[in-house]
Design a protein around this motif. Sequence first.
Motif, PDB file in Angstrom:
ATOM      1  N   GLY A  33       0.804  -1.223   0.000  1.00  0.00           N
ATOM      2  CA  GLY A  33       0.000   0.000   0.000  1.00  0.00           C
ATOM      3  C   GLY A  33       0.833   1.266   0.000  1.00  0.00           C
ATOM      4  O   GLY A  33       2.065   1.227  -0.050  1.00  0.00           O
ATOM      5  N   LEU A  34       0.151   2.387   0.053  1.00  0.00           N
ATOM      6  CA  LEU A  34       0.843   3.675   0.001  1.00  0.00           C
ATOM      7  C   LEU A  34       1.712   3.899   1.232  1.00  0.00           C
ATOM      8  O   LEU A  34       2.701   4.605   1.187  1.00  0.00           O
ATOM      9  CB  LEU A  34      -0.177   4.814  -0.132  1.00  0.00           C
ATOM     10  N   GLU A  35       1.305   3.241   2.329  1.00  0.00           N
ATOM     11  CA  GLU A  35       2.048   3.434   3.581  1.00  0.00           C
ATOM     12  C   GLU A  35       3.434   2.807   3.522  1.00  0.00           C
ATOM     13  O   GLU A  35       4.346   3.259   4.209  1.00  0.00           O
ATOM     14  CB  GLU A  35       1.266   2.820   4.749  1.00  0.00           C
ATOM     15  N   SER A  36       3.599   1.752   2.735  1.00  0.00           N
ATOM     16  CA  SER A  36       4.880   1.047   2.741  1.00  0.00           C
ATOM     17  C   SER A  36       5.480   0.900   1.338  1.00  0.00           C
ATOM     18  O   SER A  36       6.674   1.104   1.142  1.00  0.00           O
ATOM     19  CB  SER A  36       4.698  -0.337   3.377  1.00  0.00           C
ATOM     20  N   LYS A  37       4.632   0.591   0.359  1.00  0.00           N
ATOM     21  CA  LYS A  37       5.134   0.556  -1.023  1.00  0.00           C
ATOM     22  C   LYS A  37       5.556   1.963  -1.441  1.00  0.00           C
ATOM     23  O   LYS A  37       6.533   2.150  -2.150  1.00  0.00           O
ATOM     24  CB  LYS A  37       4.051   0.035  -1.967  1.00  0.00           C
ATOM     25  N   GLY A  38       4.786   2.964  -0.971  1.00  0.00           N
ATOM     26  CA  GLY A  38       5.091   4.353  -1.278  1.00  0.00           C
ATOM     27  C   GLY A  38       4.025   4.977  -2.157  1.00  0.00           C
ATOM     28  O   GLY A  38       3.192   4.281  -2.738  1.00  0.00           O
ATOM     29  N   HIS A  39       4.086   6.302  -2.240  1.00  0.00           N
ATOM     30  CA  HIS A  39       3.041   7.058  -2.928  1.00  0.00           C
ATOM     31  C   HIS A  39       3.633   8.187  -3.777  1.00  0.00           C
ATOM     32  O   HIS A  39       3.519   9.355  -3.426  1.00  0.00           O
ATOM     33  CB  HIS A  39       2.066   7.602  -1.881  1.00  0.00           C
ATOM     34  N   PRO A  40       4.290   7.832  -4.901  1.00  0.00           N
ATOM     35  CA  PRO A  40       4.674   8.863  -5.862  1.00  0.00           C
ATOM     36  C   PRO A  40       3.405   9.241  -6.631  1.00  0.00           C
ATOM     37  O   PRO A  40       2.975   8.504  -7.527  1.00  0.00           O
ATOM     38  CB  PRO A  40       5.697   8.164  -6.765  1.00  0.00           C
ATOM     39  N   ILE A  41       2.803  10.326  -6.258  1.00  0.00           N
ATOM     40  CA  ILE A  41       1.383  10.608  -6.491  1.00  0.00           C
ATOM     41  C   ILE A  41       0.815  10.128  -7.826  1.00  0.00           C
ATOM     42  O   ILE A  41      -0.073   9.292  -7.857  1.00  0.00           O
ATOM     43  CB  ILE A  41       1.104  12.109  -6.294  1.00  0.00           C
ATOM     44  N   ALA A  42       1.341  10.668  -8.942  1.00  0.00           N
ATOM     45  CA  ALA A  42       0.730  10.349 -10.239  1.00  0.00           C
ATOM     46  C   ALA A  42       0.999   8.911 -10.680  1.00  0.00           C
ATOM     47  O   ALA A  42       0.304   8.378 -11.541  1.00  0.00           O
ATOM     48  CB  ALA A  42       1.209  11.323 -11.308  1.00  0.00           C
ATOM     49  N   ALA A  43       2.001   8.286 -10.088  1.00  0.00           N
ATOM     50  CA  ALA A  43       2.306   6.891 -10.443  1.00  0.00           C
ATOM     51  C   ALA A  43       1.359   5.920  -9.750  1.00  0.00           C
ATOM     52  O   ALA A  43       1.095   4.812 -10.258  1.00  0.00           O
ATOM     53  CB  ALA A  43       3.752   6.557 -10.073  1.00  0.00           C
ATOM     54  N   THR A  44       0.839   6.335  -8.611  1.00  0.00           N
ATOM     55  CA  THR A  44       0.062   5.431  -7.757  1.00  0.00           C
ATOM     56  C   THR A  44      -1.136   4.789  -8.462  1.00  0.00           C
ATOM     57  O   THR A  44      -1.380   3.593  -8.302  1.00  0.00           O
ATOM     58  CB  THR A  44      -0.397   6.186  -6.493  1.00  0.00           C
ATOM     59  N   GLY A  45      -1.859   5.589  -9.229  1.00  0.00           N
ATOM     60  CA  GLY A  45      -3.091   5.086  -9.855  1.00  0.00           C
ATOM     61  C   GLY A  45      -2.860   4.131 -11.020  1.00  0.00           C
ATOM     62  O   GLY A  45      -3.817   3.557 -11.546  1.00  0.00           O
ATOM     63  N   ILE A  46      -1.612   3.952 -11.430  1.00  0.00           N
ATOM     64  CA  ILE A  46      -1.298   2.918 -12.420  1.00  0.00           C
ATOM     65  C   ILE A  46      -0.536   1.781 -11.735  1.00  0.00           C
ATOM     66  O   ILE A  46      -0.736   0.607 -12.047  1.00  0.00           O
ATOM     67  CB  ILE A  46      -0.503   3.491 -13.617  1.00  0.00           C
ATOM     68  N   ALA A  47       0.276   2.136 -10.749  1.00  0.00           N
ATOM     69  CA  ALA A  47       1.036   1.109 -10.035  1.00  0.00           C
ATOM     70  C   ALA A  47       0.102   0.126  -9.321  1.00  0.00           C
ATOM     71  O   ALA A  47       0.398  -1.068  -9.223  1.00  0.00           O
ATOM     72  CB  ALA A  47       1.983   1.754  -9.021  1.00  0.00           C
ATOM     73  N   ASN A  48      -1.036   0.634  -8.829  1.00  0.00           N
ATOM     74  CA  ASN A  48      -1.952  -0.295  -8.144  1.00  0.00           C
ATOM     75  C   ASN A  48      -2.637  -1.230  -9.156  1.00  0.00           C
ATOM     76  O   ASN A  48      -2.953  -2.369  -8.836  1.00  0.00           O
ATOM     77  CB  ASN A  48      -2.958   0.450  -7.251  1.00  0.00           C
ATOM     78  N   ILE A  49      -2.809  -0.750 -10.386  1.00  0.00           N
ATOM     79  CA  ILE A  49      -3.346  -1.610 -11.452  1.00  0.00           C
ATOM     80  C   ILE A  49      -2.306  -2.689 -11.794  1.00  0.00           C
ATOM     81  O   ILE A  49      -2.635  -3.848 -12.020  1.00  0.00           O
ATOM     82  CB  ILE A  49      -3.640  -0.772 -12.728  1.00  0.00           C
ATOM     83  N   TRP A  50      -1.038  -2.259 -11.842  1.00  0.00           N
ATOM     84  CA  TRP A  50       0.041  -3.223 -12.120  1.00  0.00           C
ATOM     85  C   TRP A  50       0.032  -4.335 -11.080  1.00  0.00           C
ATOM     86  O   TRP A  50       0.178  -5.523 -11.413  1.00  0.00           O
ATOM     87  CB  TRP A  50       1.402  -2.512 -12.122  1.00  0.00           C
ATOM     88  N   GLU A  51      -0.124  -3.944  -9.820  1.00  0.00           N
ATOM     89  CA  GLU A  51      -0.132  -4.947  -8.750  1.00  0.00           C
ATOM     90  C   GLU A  51      -1.230  -5.985  -9.000  1.00  0.00           C
ATOM     91  O   GLU A  51      -0.997  -7.194  -8.918  1.00  0.00           O
ATOM     92  CB  GLU A  51      -0.336  -4.269  -7.389  1.00  0.00           C
ATOM     93  N   ILE A  52      -2.415  -5.495  -9.331  1.00  0.00           N
ATOM     94  CA  ILE A  52      -3.533  -6.413  -9.582  1.00  0.00           C
ATOM     95  C   ILE A  52      -3.220  -7.307 -10.790  1.00  0.00           C
ATOM     96  O   ILE A  52      -3.371  -8.532 -10.744  1.00  0.00           O
ATOM     97  CB  ILE A  52      -4.850  -5.625  -9.832  1.00  0.00           C
ATOM     98  N   CYS A  53      -2.764  -6.689 -11.887  1.00  0.00           N
ATOM     99  CA  CYS A  53      -2.454  -7.453 -13.108  1.00  0.00           C
ATOM    100  C   CYS A  53      -1.407  -8.535 -12.833  1.00  0.00           C
ATOM    101  O   CYS A  53      -1.495  -9.656 -13.337  1.00  0.00           O
ATOM    102  CB  CYS A  53      -1.937  -6.522 -14.209  1.00  0.00           C
ATOM    103  N   HIS A  54      -0.403  -8.151 -12.028  1.00  0.00           N
ATOM    104  CA  HIS A  54       0.679  -9.055 -11.690  1.00  0.00           C
ATOM    105  C   HIS A  54       0.131 -10.356 -11.074  1.00  0.00           C
ATOM    106  O   HIS A  54       0.570 -11.448 -11.423  1.00  0.00           O
ATOM    107  CB  HIS A  54       1.558  -8.325 -10.669  1.00  0.00           C
ATOM    108  N   HIS A  55      -0.848 -10.201 -10.176  1.00  0.00           N
ATOM    109  CA  HIS A  55      -1.456 -11.377  -9.533  1.00  0.00           C
ATOM    110  C   HIS A  55      -2.363 -12.124 -10.501  1.00  0.00           C
ATOM    111  O   HIS A  55      -2.370 -13.347 -10.536  1.00  0.00           O
ATOM    112  CB  HIS A  55      -2.242 -10.958  -8.286  1.00  0.00           C
ATOM    113  N   LEU A  56      -3.143 -11.378 -11.293  1.00  0.00           N
ATOM    114  CA  LEU A  56      -4.074 -12.035 -12.210  1.00  0.00           C
ATOM    115  C   LEU A  56      -3.314 -12.824 -13.276  1.00  0.00           C
ATOM    116  O   LEU A  56      -3.804 -13.832 -13.790  1.00  0.00           O
ATOM    117  CB  LEU A  56      -5.007 -11.006 -12.866  1.00  0.00           C
TER     118      LEU A  56
END
Lengths: 401, 131
Positions: A342-365
Amino acid sequence: MSDDIWILGITMTKFGKHPDKDTVDLASEAAMGALADGGVTMKDMGILAAGCLMQSNAGIGQQLQKQIGQTGIPVYNVANACATGATALRTAIMAVKSGEVDMGLAVGVEKLAGAGLLGGGGTPKSDKKEWSPSGRYGAVTNTDGRIGAASMPAVFAQVGMEYGHKYGGTSFELFAKIAEKNHAHSTLNPLAAYTKRMTLEEIMNDVMIAYPNTRSMCSANCDGAAAAVVVSDAKLKTMSLEQQRRAIKVKASILTSDPYQEGCQVLPDVNTLTKNAARLAYEAAGVGPEDLDLVELHDCFATAELVHYDNLGLCEEGGAADFFLSGATWRDGKTPVNVSGGLESKGHPIAATGIANIWEICHHLRGEAGPRQIEGAKVGMAHVIGLGSACGLHILEKSGL
Amino acid sequence: MANQIPLVDYLELGDQPHLKALECTSCGARYFDRRNACASCSGTDFRSVAVPNDGIVKAFSIVTFAAPGVPVPFVSAIIDCDGTSVRGNIINCEPSPEVVTLGMPVRLATYVLGTDDHGVEAIGFGFEPAN
């Protein structure tokens, strides 16, 4: 052939400190990575949507083209607070959906390491001391700290406390336990900014920023970028079996803003727009919360994660505290939340966050998440909130091939 | 009170200091700043109303780390003043979670936040425990 939109390629850079790379370098790394992941090049892209919130007037999209390919395609530079990345992705999705192009690239990048406290402050009083009303409220001096707080940790602390007032069951310890979970999850994510497990005691005894949020309960400012290539169903069908097999279906792509609610002028309402987005997303995807194998949600602060369990319908109304305490959102629970850290530990580079979280989901799927793989994941959700406010919500599904 | 000025123009000074809001005459939504049309119902007619001084704490944060120039600690809070949400500091009590609690009854209080070179006092407001 259908109207479906697919994510063909997606990647994120390591989040953390990148002193030797500027925003264009990071955006390029992510963009080239996403293109390579999808087996395509800039020449295949019909549109580019890009965001860098802290440099939102700098034309990051065109700067990126200079670095990786000036093909003359339309560029949309987007800014939508912490939902900037999701907005860029949705822009590319809409362009493909409209039929105007068959492939598009979305990129989000931010250099935020060492940025410190975000929000709040203001112009200091001048040396010449004369009270003079100015601005929309006729204020005679800076009001941050005098009429409540404007800083993000305090605003989101109040968001969590408001939930506690309404439904009960919250405490400093409960919120700290949410951070404990996310810090534990990040130990399995080599791309996270912080990968150190923290005990509950360490979290609660960390520097208090805005009660009940200590430092390790706040999102980590860091550098990073993420990018995604989206493709139409018709175009995907012309590609290799391997590309089709790894492609992830966009079951829902939703963007909402905050509708009027009493009190929203004094405390931003991050709830109603998330509830609205969730309703629309479940409707569009034809799935419900019980179908989600994992969720990445916007835990900009530990106090925020709690309210979004409820807003996204992961638990009964008012039941977020009990839901969390049941262990449901740990990676071995019923609905794993923020297995990336999450943003608390993975980090929150603001504009990257909304695609990085999609990457995380895709990675698992795709079944490619290695040691942190959620076994058998088929459907996932990624959520971001930009204060002001904007909510980006995507539901993703693995290919049936 | 020619020698006093409120911190913000929605703080009404005088014998009974209170906050005032612009209320939409169609739907009752209240605003502390000007609006061209109501954000709730798009009505365009507003009237000035007094906000009740008494309320309860519905959210708070004890801020110990803030932007440069902002004195800490302070308690930021959202007060439910009989249906109108107000943001303000909790004042005249210790800034600790043992003292400030959710649901705590509070009332509006004013204080002098400074005097300028012309001897004019700026008056701030906050909410203090009512009990």
